[in-house]
Design a protein around this motif. Structure first.
Motif, PDB file in Angstrom:
ATOM      1  N   HIS A 188       1.032  -1.191   0.106  1.00 13.61           N
ATOM      2  CA  HIS A 188      -0.023  -0.081  -0.004  1.00 13.61           C
ATOM      3  C   HIS A 188       0.958   1.175   0.235  1.00 13.61           C
ATOM      4  O   HIS A 188       0.422   2.347  -0.486  1.00 13.61           O
ATOM      5  CB  HIS A 188      -0.831  -0.089   1.298  1.00 13.61           C
ATOM      6  CG  HIS A 188      -2.010  -0.960   1.238  1.00 13.61           C
ATOM      7  ND1 HIS A 188      -3.140  -1.056   0.183  1.00 13.61           N
ATOM      8  CD2 HIS A 188      -2.049  -2.194   1.839  1.00 13.61           C
ATOM      9  CE1 HIS A 188      -3.751  -1.822   0.268  1.00 13.61           C
ATOM     10  NE2 HIS A 188      -3.352  -2.769   1.042  1.00 13.61           N
ATOM     11  N   GLU A 196     -10.594   5.530  -5.817  1.00 12.49           N
ATOM     12  CA  GLU A 196     -10.296   4.258  -5.451  1.00 12.49           C
ATOM     13  C   GLU A 196     -11.550   3.503  -4.790  1.00 12.49           C
ATOM     14  O   GLU A 196     -11.604   2.413  -4.377  1.00 12.49           O
ATOM     15  CB  GLU A 196      -9.345   4.335  -4.008  1.00 12.49           C
ATOM     16  CG  GLU A 196      -7.966   4.760  -4.611  1.00 12.49           C
ATOM     17  CD  GLU A 196      -6.970   5.055  -3.292  1.00 12.49           C
ATOM     18  OE1 GLU A 196      -7.599   5.090  -2.095  1.00 12.49           O
ATOM     19  OE2 GLU A 196      -5.789   5.407  -3.569  1.00 12.49           O
ATOM     20  N   LYS A 199     -15.162   1.770  -5.536  1.00 12.68           N
ATOM     21  CA  LYS A 199     -15.429   0.743  -6.546  1.00 12.68           C
ATOM     22  C   LYS A 199     -16.422   1.399  -7.587  1.00 12.68           C
ATOM     23  O   LYS A 199     -17.305   2.152  -7.090  1.00 12.68           O
ATOM     24  CB  LYS A 199     -16.443  -0.510  -5.947  1.00 12.68           C
ATOM     25  CG  LYS A 199     -16.780  -1.541  -7.117  1.00 12.68           C
ATOM     26  CD  LYS A 199     -17.571  -2.792  -6.274  1.00 12.68           C
ATOM     27  CE  LYS A 199     -17.852  -3.524  -7.272  1.00 12.68           C
ATOM     28  NZ  LYS A 199     -16.925  -4.361  -8.114  1.00 12.68           N
ATOM     29  N   SER A 252      -6.489  -9.044   1.111  1.00 13.24           N
ATOM     30  CA  SER A 252      -6.846  -7.565   0.898  1.00 13.24           C
ATOM     31  C   SER A 252      -7.290  -7.255  -0.457  1.00 13.24           C
ATOM     32  O   SER A 252      -6.849  -8.035  -1.338  1.00 13.24           O
ATOM     33  CB  SER A 252      -5.821  -7.003   1.535  1.00 13.24           C
ATOM     34  OG  SER A 252      -4.880  -6.893   0.613  1.00 13.24           O
ATOM     35  N   GLU A 253      -7.775  -6.299  -0.720  1.00 12.28           N
ATOM     36  CA  GLU A 253      -8.084  -5.641  -2.101  1.00 12.28           C
ATOM     37  C   GLU A 253      -7.076  -5.116  -2.814  1.00 12.28           C
ATOM     38  O   GLU A 253      -6.268  -4.333  -2.313  1.00 12.28           O
ATOM     39  CB  GLU A 253      -9.546  -4.770  -2.137  1.00 12.28           C
ATOM     40  CG  GLU A 253      -9.903  -4.328  -3.407  1.00 12.28           C
ATOM     41  CD  GLU A 253     -10.991  -3.291  -3.315  1.00 12.28           C
ATOM     42  OE1 GLU A 253     -11.241  -2.973  -4.514  1.00 12.28           O
ATOM     43  OE2 GLU A 253     -11.195  -2.793  -2.379  1.00 12.28           O
ATOM     44  N   ASN A 254      -6.711  -5.803  -4.197  1.00 11.76           N
ATOM     45  CA  ASN A 254      -5.792  -5.222  -4.947  1.00 11.76           C
ATOM     46  C   ASN A 254      -6.368  -3.901  -5.464  1.00 11.76           C
ATOM     47  O   ASN A 254      -7.105  -3.710  -6.334  1.00 11.76           O
ATOM     48  CB  ASN A 254      -5.587  -6.058  -6.072  1.00 11.76           C
ATOM     49  CG  ASN A 254      -4.271  -5.720  -7.153  1.00 11.76           C
ATOM     50  OD1 ASN A 254      -3.807  -4.650  -7.035  1.00 11.76           O
ATOM     51  ND2 ASN A 254      -3.971  -6.640  -7.821  1.00 11.76           N
ATOM     52  N   VAL A 255      -5.491  -2.708  -5.012  1.00 17.62           N
ATOM     53  CA  VAL A 255      -6.179  -1.317  -5.349  1.00 17.62           C
ATOM     54  C   VAL A 255      -5.581  -0.942  -6.618  1.00 17.62           C
ATOM     55  O   VAL A 255      -5.913   0.171  -7.198  1.00 17.62           O
ATOM     56  CB  VAL A 255      -6.057  -0.293  -4.327  1.00 17.62           C
ATOM     57  CG1 VAL A 255      -6.939  -0.734  -3.155  1.00 17.62           C
ATOM     58  CG2 VAL A 255      -4.489  -0.177  -3.865  1.00 17.62           C
TER      59      VAL A 255
END
Length: 329
Positions: free
Chosen positions: A108, A169, A171, A226-229
């Motif tokens: 991050h 960032e 959705k 975790s989400e891949n941003v």
């Protein structure tokens, strides 16, 4: 230069350092007019005027950038002339490329090639840009740095950047800068100039293991669960401090230590004279926007520089379009 009507005077100044950066910014400007201000001493200044959104802007390129005194003086003088020529300017954008500060373990916090770093104060601080004059090693092995720092009294531009980043960032959140990049890239391609994104395999990350020895390492990945941003095809936006100074940039260890101590996300090619001129001309609204083209100071990797410049210019346009429309028209 001809006299410019009051209602066509720019309120936003954009300063670039390299030809590719000026080209990228110019693709964001509509209704362009170019003027040359001839000087009796030194280089003449070329100004591109036009519109971005509801705002009148002027863009110029510094005659030279670098680490020597003459380049620093020229950069400061060019900025002072720009702000003296266009006295209705209230906002100053410094737009171009820089070197990112990688984080080898934290996905991050990791800044990669093609990302955009917007100069904003680290938590608990007011500065957005810092220049390191010197570094010395203490008895315990830690570094002590001599620095100068600048921060605008008004953070309106930084707040707009933060809002854009947060919205992007979410959705399916809006990312207008991605659209601006696509349009700008097509315009430049029509002029037979390639500002497209280089392949991911060219984004190589190295770590110093002492002396001049380095090893190639993998980029950190998103933690499990975790989400891949990160969109592999578009820039990720970061907000944090930007810095410069040969004494830190020229050494891998001091560069990382300085960045870690002061929450620095990018290094550029010594813009302290430019920032000092903006500050000296009492401009309360200024911001640096840097596309990341290498992991040093933005001068090493020419392959990523055009794309990085376009990414920075596109996010600049998103910020300008997010500003309130001028009332004095």
């Amino acid at each position: 230069m001809p006299t410019i009507q009051s209602n066509k005077q720019p309120t936003i100044a954009i300063i670039t350092a390299h030809y590719s950066e000026k080209l990228a910014v110019d693709t964001m400007i509509e209704n362009q007019e170019t003027f040359v201000r001839y000087t009796t001493v030194g280089e003449s200044n070329i100004y591109t005027l036009g519109n971005i959104g509801a705002h009148r802007v002027v863009c110029t390129k510094l005659p030279t950038v670098g680490h020597d005194r003459s380049a620093s003086i020229a950069a400061g003088n060019t900025t002072t002339r720009l702000l003296g020529t266009f006295q209705k300017v209230e906002y100053v954008f410094l737009v171009g490329s820089a070197g990112g500060v990688p984080h080898y373990t934290d996905y991050h916090k990791h800044v990669r090639l093609g990302d955009v770093v917007v100069a904003a104060p680290p938590e608990g601080q007011r500065f957005i840009y810092m220049y390191c004059d010197g570094a010395k090693v203490l008895e315990n092995g830690a570094y002590e740095f001599e620095t100068k720092s600048w921060g605008p009294p008004d953070l309106n531009l930084q707040n707009i950047a933060l809002k854009l980043k947060e919205q992007g960032e979410e959705k399916d959140g809006p990312t207008p800068w991605v659209q601006y990049m696509s349009v700008g890239s097509a315009k430049l391609a029509a002029q037979e100039m390639d500002f497209s994104r280089p392949g991911e395999d060219t984004d190589k990350l190295y770590m110093s293991i002492g002396g001049s020895d380095v090893i190639e390492v993998s980029h950190p990945v998103a933690p499990e669960g975790s989400e891949n941003v990160r969109d592999p095809n578009n820039p990720r936006i970061h907000l944090g401090a930007i810095a410069s100074g040969r004494c830190v940039v020229g050494n891998d260890q001091t560069r990382q230590d300085f960045a870690s101590q002061l929450s620095v996300l990018a290094y550029d090619q010594e813009f302290d004279a430019v920032v000092e001129s903006v500050y000296g001309n009492r401009k309360d609204h200024y911001i640096l926007i840097r596309g990341i083209c290498d992991y040093n100071d933005g001068t090493r990797n020419k392959e990523w520089q055009p794309y990085a410049a376009l990414a920075a210019a596109s996010f600049m346009k998103a910020i300008i379009c997010g500003m309130d429309a001028p009332t004095d028209v």
